[in-house]
Design a protein around this motif. Structure first.
Motif, PDB file in Angstrom:
ATOM      1  N   ALA A 195       0.835  -1.206   0.000  1.00 36.19           N
ATOM      2  CA  ALA A 195       0.000   0.000   0.000  1.00 36.19           C
ATOM      3  C   ALA A 195       0.869   1.255   0.000  1.00 36.19           C
ATOM      4  O   ALA A 195       0.578   2.224  -0.719  1.00 36.19           O
ATOM      5  CB  ALA A 195      -0.938  -0.012   1.205  1.00 36.19           C
ATOM      6  N   CYS A 196       1.927   1.267   0.784  1.00 40.18           N
ATOM      7  CA  CYS A 196       2.851   2.403   0.803  1.00 40.18           C
ATOM      8  C   CYS A 196       3.534   2.565  -0.549  1.00 40.18           C
ATOM      9  O   CYS A 196       3.627   3.678  -1.087  1.00 40.18           O
ATOM     10  CB  CYS A 196       3.901   2.226   1.902  1.00 40.18           C
ATOM     11  N   TYR A 197       3.998   1.472  -1.101  1.00 36.26           N
ATOM     12  CA  TYR A 197       4.724   1.508  -2.372  1.00 36.26           C
ATOM     13  C   TYR A 197       3.842   2.072  -3.490  1.00 36.26           C
ATOM     14  O   TYR A 197       4.286   2.895  -4.293  1.00 36.26           O
ATOM     15  CB  TYR A 197       5.210   0.102  -2.726  1.00 36.26           C
ATOM     16  N   LEU A 198       2.585   1.637  -3.516  1.00 33.46           N
ATOM     17  CA  LEU A 198       1.641   2.112  -4.525  1.00 33.46           C
ATOM     18  C   LEU A 198       1.453   3.622  -4.447  1.00 33.46           C
ATOM     19  O   LEU A 198       1.208   4.276  -5.447  1.00 33.46           O
ATOM     20  CB  LEU A 198       0.292   1.400  -4.344  1.00 33.46           C
ATOM     21  N   ARG A 199       1.611   4.185  -3.265  1.00 30.39           N
ATOM     22  CA  ARG A 199       1.386   5.607  -3.028  1.00 30.39           C
ATOM     23  C   ARG A 199       2.679   6.430  -3.064  1.00 30.39           C
ATOM     24  O   ARG A 199       2.688   7.587  -2.678  1.00 30.39           O
ATOM     25  CB  ARG A 199       0.649   5.786  -1.703  1.00 30.39           C
ATOM     26  N   GLY A 200       3.770   5.824  -3.507  1.00 31.99           N
ATOM     27  CA  GLY A 200       4.997   6.573  -3.745  1.00 31.99           C
ATOM     28  C   GLY A 200       6.124   6.357  -2.762  1.00 31.99           C
ATOM     29  O   GLY A 200       7.213   6.881  -2.956  1.00 31.99           O
ATOM     30  N   LEU A 201       5.894   5.613  -1.683  1.00 31.83           N
ATOM     31  CA  LEU A 201       6.928   5.418  -0.679  1.00 31.83           C
ATOM     32  C   LEU A 201       7.600   4.066  -0.870  1.00 31.83           C
ATOM     33  O   LEU A 201       6.937   3.040  -0.894  1.00 31.83           O
ATOM     34  CB  LEU A 201       6.310   5.476   0.731  1.00 31.83           C
ATOM     35  N   ASN A 202       8.917   4.069  -0.995  1.00 32.39           N
ATOM     36  CA  ASN A 202       9.651   2.813  -1.061  1.00 32.39           C
ATOM     37  C   ASN A 202       9.760   2.270   0.357  1.00 32.39           C
ATOM     38  O   ASN A 202      10.541   2.753   1.172  1.00 32.39           O
ATOM     39  CB  ASN A 202      11.040   3.007  -1.664  1.00 32.39           C
ATOM     40  N   SER A 203       8.981   1.260   0.635  1.00 35.59           N
ATOM     41  CA  SER A 203       8.880   0.732   1.994  1.00 35.59           C
ATOM     42  C   SER A 203       9.818  -0.441   2.237  1.00 35.59           C
ATOM     43  O   SER A 203       9.806  -1.015   3.321  1.00 35.59           O
ATOM     44  CB  SER A 203       7.436   0.303   2.252  1.00 35.59           C
ATOM     45  N   THR A 204      10.656  -0.784   1.277  1.00 26.56           N
ATOM     46  CA  THR A 204      11.504  -1.974   1.417  1.00 26.56           C
ATOM     47  C   THR A 204      12.524  -1.835   2.536  1.00 26.56           C
ATOM     48  O   THR A 204      12.933  -2.841   3.109  1.00 26.56           O
ATOM     49  CB  THR A 204      12.233  -2.313   0.102  1.00 26.56           C
ATOM     50  N   GLN A 205      12.936  -0.624   2.857  1.00 26.67           N
ATOM     51  CA  GLN A 205      13.951  -0.412   3.898  1.00 26.67           C
ATOM     52  C   GLN A 205      13.357   0.139   5.188  1.00 26.67           C
ATOM     53  O   GLN A 205      14.098   0.553   6.071  1.00 26.67           O
ATOM     54  CB  GLN A 205      15.028   0.556   3.382  1.00 26.67           C
ATOM     55  N   LEU A 206      12.028   0.148   5.296  1.00 30.40           N
ATOM     56  CA  LEU A 206      11.365   0.720   6.456  1.00 30.40           C
ATOM     57  C   LEU A 206      10.767  -0.362   7.334  1.00 30.40           C
ATOM     58  O   LEU A 206      10.365  -1.419   6.849  1.00 30.40           O
ATOM     59  CB  LEU A 206      10.253   1.679   6.017  1.00 30.40           C
ATOM     60  N   GLY A 207      10.655  -0.058   8.607  1.00 27.87           N
ATOM     61  CA  GLY A 207       9.996  -0.962   9.536  1.00 27.87           C
ATOM     62  C   GLY A 207       8.482  -0.861   9.403  1.00 27.87           C
ATOM     63  O   GLY A 207       7.949   0.093   8.823  1.00 27.87           O
ATOM     64  N   THR A 208       7.800  -1.818   9.976  1.00 31.12           N
ATOM     65  CA  THR A 208       6.343  -1.848   9.917  1.00 31.12           C
ATOM     66  C   THR A 208       5.741  -0.603  10.554  1.00 31.12           C
ATOM     67  O   THR A 208       4.794  -0.014  10.020  1.00 31.12           O
ATOM     68  CB  THR A 208       5.805  -3.125  10.611  1.00 31.12           C
ATOM     69  N   ALA A 209       6.271  -0.167  11.684  1.00 29.82           N
ATOM     70  CA  ALA A 209       5.738   1.017  12.367  1.00 29.82           C
ATOM     71  C   ALA A 209       5.900   2.270  11.503  1.00 29.82           C
ATOM     72  O   ALA A 209       4.998   3.111  11.451  1.00 29.82           O
ATOM     73  CB  ALA A 209       6.425   1.210  13.717  1.00 29.82           C
TER      74      ALA A 209
END
Length: 182
Positions: free
Chosen positions: A128-142
């Motif tokens: 969901a984050c990735y679809l909205r422009g945020l590369n979440s691969t290096q981020l924690g769940t929080a």
């Protein structure tokens, strides 16, 4: 794969912010003009904007020069690349495709808000984050959850006429997330 695609998308981010800054002198209200320029300068300097800053500029994104139908074609092309849409179409088709994708994203956001983020698995949250422009691969769940909550608070306030703000916010809210200097 996600990191490579995101790197491609991120190459458009500076152009989006620069396009916003270039449009600022055309804003008729001097106070909103200053706020837009300040926002662009802060983002270019590494800061993460607040929702209050973005909401204060809402009116700009439903009228000239920042309404989706009034954006420069180079700006629309850059936004199309952020959404992984082909930028190689005439301007009117780019605008139509971008508007369609943004309306669909708005519907998804309202459904997601109604369902609740707690219902998402970690993989769904990252997607969901990735679809909205945020590369979440290096981020924690929080971090992903906090960013998505922020996104939904903005997205679900916006009207269809403010689709340009939603598109530009994909860049503004993602560019410096987690490495902001503010």
């Amino acid at each position: 794969f996600l990191d490579a695609n995101d790197a491609s998308r991120r190459r458009s981010y500076p152009l989006v912010v620069a396009s916003l800054a270039l449009a600022a002198p055309s804003v008729p209200d001097p106070q909103l003009q200053r706020q837009l320029l300040q926002l662009c300068t802060e983002v270019q300097g590494g800061c993460h904007p607040s929702l209050a800053q973005l909401c204060a500029l809402r009116a700009l994104f439903s009228a000239s020069p920042l309404a989706l139908s009034k954006l420069q074609v180079s700006h629309v092309r850059a936004l199309s690349q952020v959404l992984f849409l082909t930028p190689h179409l005439p301007g009117f088709l780019l605008r139509r495709r971008l508007q369609s994708h943004l309306l669909e994203l708005g519907h998804l956001d309202r459904a997601l808000l109604g369902m609740g983020l707690a219902q998402l698995s970690q993989e769904e949250l990252r997607a969901a984050c990735y679809l909205r422009g945020l590369n979440s691969t290096q981020l924690g769940t929080a971090q992903c959850r906090a960013w998505l909550e922020q996104w939904l608070r903005l997205s679900c306030k916006l009207q269809a006429s403010e689709a340009s703000l939603l598109a530009n916010s994909m860049v503004l809210l993602s560019l410096n997330y987690c490495q902001a200097k503010d």
